[in-house]
Design an enzyme around this catalytic site. Structure first.
Site, mmCIF file in Angstrom:
data_model
loop_
_atom_site.group_PDB
_atom_site.id
_atom_site.type_symbol
_atom_site.label_atom_id
_atom_site.label_comp_id
_atom_site.label_asym_id
_atom_site.label_seq_id
_atom_site.Cartn_x
_atom_site.Cartn_y
_atom_site.Cartn_z
ATOM 1 N N ASP A 235 38.969 36.828 44.222
ATOM 2 C CA ASP A 235 37.835 36.197 42.975
ATOM 3 C C ASP A 235 38.528 36.664 42.095
ATOM 4 O O ASP A 235 39.255 37.401 41.433
ATOM 5 C CB ASP A 235 36.485 36.398 43.727
ATOM 6 C CG ASP A 235 35.547 36.125 42.506
ATOM 7 O OD1 ASP A 235 36.392 34.680 42.475
ATOM 8 O OD2 ASP A 235 34.812 36.354 42.155
ATOM 9 N N VAL A 236 37.984 35.961 40.952
ATOM 10 C CA VAL A 236 38.778 36.623 39.656
ATOM 11 C C VAL A 236 37.492 37.024 38.659
ATOM 12 O O VAL A 236 37.230 37.764 38.271
ATOM 13 C CB VAL A 236 39.284 35.526 38.680
ATOM 14 C CG1 VAL A 236 39.521 36.003 37.701
ATOM 15 C CG2 VAL A 236 41.071 35.124 39.293
#
Length: 216
Positions: free
Chosen positions: A10-11
């Protein structure tokens, strides 16, 4: 050998501290839609897809799409620059690459949106695959993004781990049959993540690297 040889990240809230840009841009979009954001808990929307977030306030699909457009206009102009890497992220990614792991993103941001952010923050070269949502609704959930990543032939036969900070990340991993690691330095509390039984909780990026590279 490490127990995993590929990691999907995930960012927002996992690699990048993006809260300022996201919350400022949500506030802008709500104001453009005639809604006062002061009474809205904008932290709820750090991670989930844009359309889902705006649908909590606008029942009409056309209004949701208008809000998304307001959001994207301001985010491209200002919001994407109102962020920074979490401490140790470059060291984390460099260590995993040096160990030979395949690295990919699995973000609810559209790929065209996240690419310049990763480049600006200096971490784009670490990724073998930049996976993200579509601009339209065709790939609009974390589950759909992860499935899209897993369709890449370079991931065939690899032991893949999903890493994230919100329930969407955990659910997406579960839907796709992947183990997930939960980071506690992001935007999701332990209470939000525990029901998904992540394989480990990481209080910081150094601990995350240690857990990923732990031998089987």
């Amino acid at each position: 050998m490490p127990r995993y040889d590929a990691v999907l990240f995930d960012v927002d809230g996992t690699l990048i501290h993006s809260r300022p840009g996201i919350e400022n841009t949500f506030a802008y979009a709500f104001r453009q839609m005639g809604v006062d954001p002061e009474g809205i808990d904008l932290s709820r929307y750090l991670g989930p897809p844009l359309r889902w977030s705006f649908a909590q306030h606008f029942p009409k699909e056309a209004d949701v799409e208008r809000a998304v457009e307001f959001y994207r206009e301001r985010y491209a102009r200002l919001g994407m620059h109102e962020c920074s890497l979490f401490p140790g992220v470059k060291e984390l990614l460099a260590g995993l690459k040096a160990a030979g792991l395949f690295l990919a993103t699995a973000t609810s941001k559209p790929r065209d949106v996240v690419l310049p952010i990763l480049e600006e923050q200096g971490i784009l070269p670490y990724f073998d695959l930049v996976g993200g949502a579509s601009m339209d609704k065709s790939v609009d959930t974390k589950t759909a993004v992860i499935r899209q990543d897993l369709a890449d032939p370079r991931l065939a036969g690899r032991r893949v781990l999903m890493v994230g900070d919100r329930r969407d990340d955990m659910q997406g991993a579960a839907d796709c049959g992947l183990p997930a690691a939960a980071v506690l330095y992001g935007y999701g509390a332990r209470e939000e993540l525990e029901p998904w039984h992540p394989v480990f909780f990481a209080p910081d990026t150094a601990a995350l690297a240690d857990c990923i590279l732990q031998s089987v």
